[in-house]
Design a protein around this motif. Structure first.
Motif, PDB file in Angstrom:
ATOM      1  N   MET A  20       9.488  14.404 -14.548  1.00 34.65           N
ATOM      2  CA  MET A  20       9.491  13.383 -13.517  1.00 34.65           C
ATOM      3  C   MET A  20       9.278  12.028 -14.162  1.00 34.65           C
ATOM      4  O   MET A  20       8.445  11.896 -15.047  1.00 34.65           O
ATOM      5  CB  MET A  20       8.399  13.650 -12.506  1.00 34.65           C
ATOM      6  N   SER A  21      10.018  11.057 -13.711  1.00 37.82           N
ATOM      7  CA  SER A  21       9.954   9.723 -14.294  1.00 37.82           C
ATOM      8  C   SER A  21       9.257   8.750 -13.336  1.00 37.82           C
ATOM      9  O   SER A  21       9.682   8.580 -12.196  1.00 37.82           O
ATOM     10  CB  SER A  21      11.371   9.232 -14.591  1.00 37.82           C
ATOM     11  N   ILE A  22       8.175   8.129 -13.816  1.00 44.03           N
ATOM     12  CA  ILE A  22       7.454   7.116 -13.022  1.00 44.03           C
ATOM     13  C   ILE A  22       7.995   5.751 -13.396  1.00 44.03           C
ATOM     14  O   ILE A  22       8.090   5.410 -14.578  1.00 44.03           O
ATOM     15  CB  ILE A  22       5.938   7.184 -13.292  1.00 44.03           C
ATOM     16  N   ARG A  23       8.327   4.966 -12.400  1.00 38.02           N
ATOM     17  CA  ARG A  23       8.846   3.619 -12.640  1.00 38.02           C
ATOM     18  C   ARG A  23       7.750   2.563 -12.594  1.00 38.02           C
ATOM     19  O   ARG A  23       7.788   1.585 -13.321  1.00 38.02           O
ATOM     20  CB  ARG A  23       9.932   3.290 -11.626  1.00 38.02           C
ATOM     21  N   ARG A  24       6.770   2.729 -11.695  1.00 36.72           N
ATOM     22  CA  ARG A  24       5.655   1.782 -11.585  1.00 36.72           C
ATOM     23  C   ARG A  24       4.566   2.390 -10.723  1.00 36.72           C
ATOM     24  O   ARG A  24       4.823   3.304  -9.942  1.00 36.72           O
ATOM     25  CB  ARG A  24       6.098   0.435 -11.012  1.00 36.72           C
ATOM     26  N   VAL A  25       3.361   1.853 -10.875  1.00 35.32           N
ATOM     27  CA  VAL A  25       2.222   2.238 -10.049  1.00 35.32           C
ATOM     28  C   VAL A  25       1.620   0.938  -9.522  1.00 35.32           C
ATOM     29  O   VAL A  25       1.391   0.005 -10.287  1.00 35.32           O
ATOM     30  CB  VAL A  25       1.173   3.025 -10.858  1.00 35.32           C
ATOM     31  N   VAL A  26       1.390   0.878  -8.205  1.00 40.06           N
ATOM     32  CA  VAL A  26       0.926  -0.355  -7.573  1.00 40.06           C
ATOM     33  C   VAL A  26      -0.285  -0.060  -6.686  1.00 40.06           C
ATOM     34  O   VAL A  26      -0.178   0.742  -5.750  1.00 40.06           O
ATOM     35  CB  VAL A  26       2.044  -0.982  -6.699  1.00 40.06           C
ATOM     36  N   PRO A  27      -1.430  -0.697  -6.961  1.00 40.01           N
ATOM     37  CA  PRO A  27      -2.549  -0.548  -6.026  1.00 40.01           C
ATOM     38  C   PRO A  27      -2.238  -1.280  -4.726  1.00 40.01           C
ATOM     39  O   PRO A  27      -1.631  -2.351  -4.734  1.00 40.01           O
ATOM     40  CB  PRO A  27      -3.729  -1.189  -6.758  1.00 40.01           C
ATOM     41  N   ASN A  28      -2.635  -0.689  -3.610  1.00 38.66           N
ATOM     42  CA  ASN A  28      -2.476  -1.305  -2.287  1.00 38.66           C
ATOM     43  C   ASN A  28      -3.854  -1.729  -1.807  1.00 38.66           C
ATOM     44  O   ASN A  28      -4.697  -0.879  -1.527  1.00 38.66           O
ATOM     45  CB  ASN A  28      -1.848  -0.318  -1.294  1.00 38.66           C
ATOM     46  N   ILE A  29      -4.068  -3.025  -1.710  1.00 34.40           N
ATOM     47  CA  ILE A  29      -5.365  -3.557  -1.318  1.00 34.40           C
ATOM     48  C   ILE A  29      -5.341  -3.850   0.179  1.00 34.40           C
ATOM     49  O   ILE A  29      -4.543  -4.676   0.635  1.00 34.40           O
ATOM     50  CB  ILE A  29      -5.687  -4.834  -2.112  1.00 34.40           C
ATOM     51  N   PRO A  30      -6.198  -3.170   0.973  1.00 34.01           N
ATOM     52  CA  PRO A  30      -6.228  -3.449   2.414  1.00 34.01           C
ATOM     53  C   PRO A  30      -6.865  -4.812   2.675  1.00 34.01           C
ATOM     54  O   PRO A  30      -7.887  -5.154   2.088  1.00 34.01           O
ATOM     55  CB  PRO A  30      -7.077  -2.319   2.986  1.00 34.01           C
ATOM     56  N   VAL A  31      -6.224  -5.599   3.543  1.00 32.43           N
ATOM     57  CA  VAL A  31      -6.720  -6.948   3.850  1.00 32.43           C
ATOM     58  C   VAL A  31      -6.582  -7.249   5.330  1.00 32.43           C
ATOM     59  O   VAL A  31      -5.704  -6.730   6.000  1.00 32.43           O
ATOM     60  CB  VAL A  31      -5.972  -8.047   3.063  1.00 32.43           C
ATOM     61  N   GLY A  32      -7.456  -8.118   5.829  1.00 34.09           N
ATOM     62  CA  GLY A  32      -7.327  -8.705   7.162  1.00 34.09           C
ATOM     63  C   GLY A  32      -7.065  -7.731   8.278  1.00 34.09           C
ATOM     64  O   GLY A  32      -7.269  -6.533   8.170  1.00 34.09           O
ATOM     65  N   ALA A  33      -6.604  -8.278   9.366  1.00 34.71           N
ATOM     66  CA  ALA A  33      -6.299  -7.511  10.574  1.00 34.71           C
ATOM     67  C   ALA A  33      -4.914  -6.895  10.454  1.00 34.71           C
ATOM     68  O   ALA A  33      -4.011  -7.497   9.902  1.00 34.71           O
ATOM     69  CB  ALA A  33      -6.369  -8.418  11.796  1.00 34.71           C
ATOM     70  N   GLY A  34      -4.757  -5.705  10.979  1.00 30.57           N
ATOM     71  CA  GLY A  34      -3.478  -5.023  10.919  1.00 30.57           C
ATOM     72  C   GLY A  34      -2.612  -5.231  12.140  1.00 30.57           C
ATOM     73  O   GLY A  34      -1.629  -4.550  12.319  1.00 30.57           O
ATOM     74  N   ASP A  35      -2.948  -6.194  12.966  1.00 32.15           N
ATOM     75  CA  ASP A  35      -2.230  -6.349  14.230  1.00 32.15           C
ATOM     76  C   ASP A  35      -1.290  -7.555  14.247  1.00 32.15           C
ATOM     77  O   ASP A  35      -0.837  -7.977  15.302  1.00 32.15           O
ATOM     78  CB  ASP A  35      -3.228  -6.462  15.382  1.00 32.15           C
ATOM     79  N   GLY A  36      -1.003  -8.135  13.070  1.00 29.30           N
ATOM     80  CA  GLY A  36      -0.084  -9.263  13.015  1.00 29.30           C
ATOM     81  C   GLY A  36      -0.704 -10.573  13.467  1.00 29.30           C
ATOM     82  O   GLY A  36       0.006 -11.527  13.750  1.00 29.30           O
ATOM     83  N   THR A  37      -2.018 -10.635  13.542  1.00 27.42           N
ATOM     84  CA  THR A  37      -2.692 -11.846  13.992  1.00 27.42           C
ATOM     85  C   THR A  37      -2.751 -12.881  12.881  1.00 27.42           C
ATOM     86  O   THR A  37      -2.412 -12.609  11.727  1.00 27.42           O
ATOM     87  CB  THR A  37      -4.138 -11.531  14.440  1.00 27.42           C
ATOM     88  N   GLU A  38      -3.231 -14.046  13.215  1.00 25.35           N
ATOM     89  CA  GLU A  38      -3.418 -15.110  12.234  1.00 25.35           C
ATOM     90  C   GLU A  38      -4.406 -14.685  11.155  1.00 25.35           C
ATOM     91  O   GLU A  38      -4.280 -15.079  10.004  1.00 25.35           O
ATOM     92  CB  GLU A  38      -3.885 -16.392  12.926  1.00 25.35           C
TER      93      GLU A  38
END
Length: 125
Positions: A1-19
């Motif tokens: 299996m070939s891995i192309r990249r690994v990216v951490p996903n950092i949770p931020v702010g509100a998830g409802d599309g608010t300001e």
């Protein structure tokens, strides 16, 4: 299996599309910009920042995953997502979502690792 990249996903702010979510995105772009990262993708709910000299060195900030049932902790881009899915399923791994073809051009699934972290495994189509 070939891995192309690994990216951490950092949770931020509100998830409802608010300001608040938009402000969190701007704050993170500014902070990581000081480390040399530049915005390479922004869908409003996820923004990816990358090194201009090493494009696979990336960080994503995410208010909430728009189509998945949870926000993944990490993304791993592989060459053949279906082969990886078959391998993990065959090993008895817990598949949390997918595989699914997303409207933004990736095929992906989520799998839970032994630590309880959710990994977004994807291939760009």
């Amino acid at each position: 299996m070939s891995i192309r990249r690994v990216v951490p996903n950092i949770p931020v702010g509100a998830g409802d599309g608010t300001e608040a979510g938009a402000a969190a995105m701007r704050d993170n772009a500014a902070f990581y910009g000081l480390l040399g990262f530049e915005e390479v993708m922004n869908q409003g709910w996820i923004m990816t920042l990358a090194s201009p000299t090493r494009p696979t060195a990336q960080i994503s900030v995410m208010t909430a995953d728009r189509t998945g049932p949870v926000t993944p902790d990490l993304s791993v881009e592989v060459e053949d997502v279906d082969a990886v899915h078959a391998s993990l399923t065959g090993a008895g791994a817990e598949i949390v979502y997918g595989p699914h073809d997303e409207e933004w051009g990736v095929r992906r699934f989520f799998v839970r690792d032994p630590n309880g972290r959710v990994i977004n495994v994807l291939t760009h189509r």
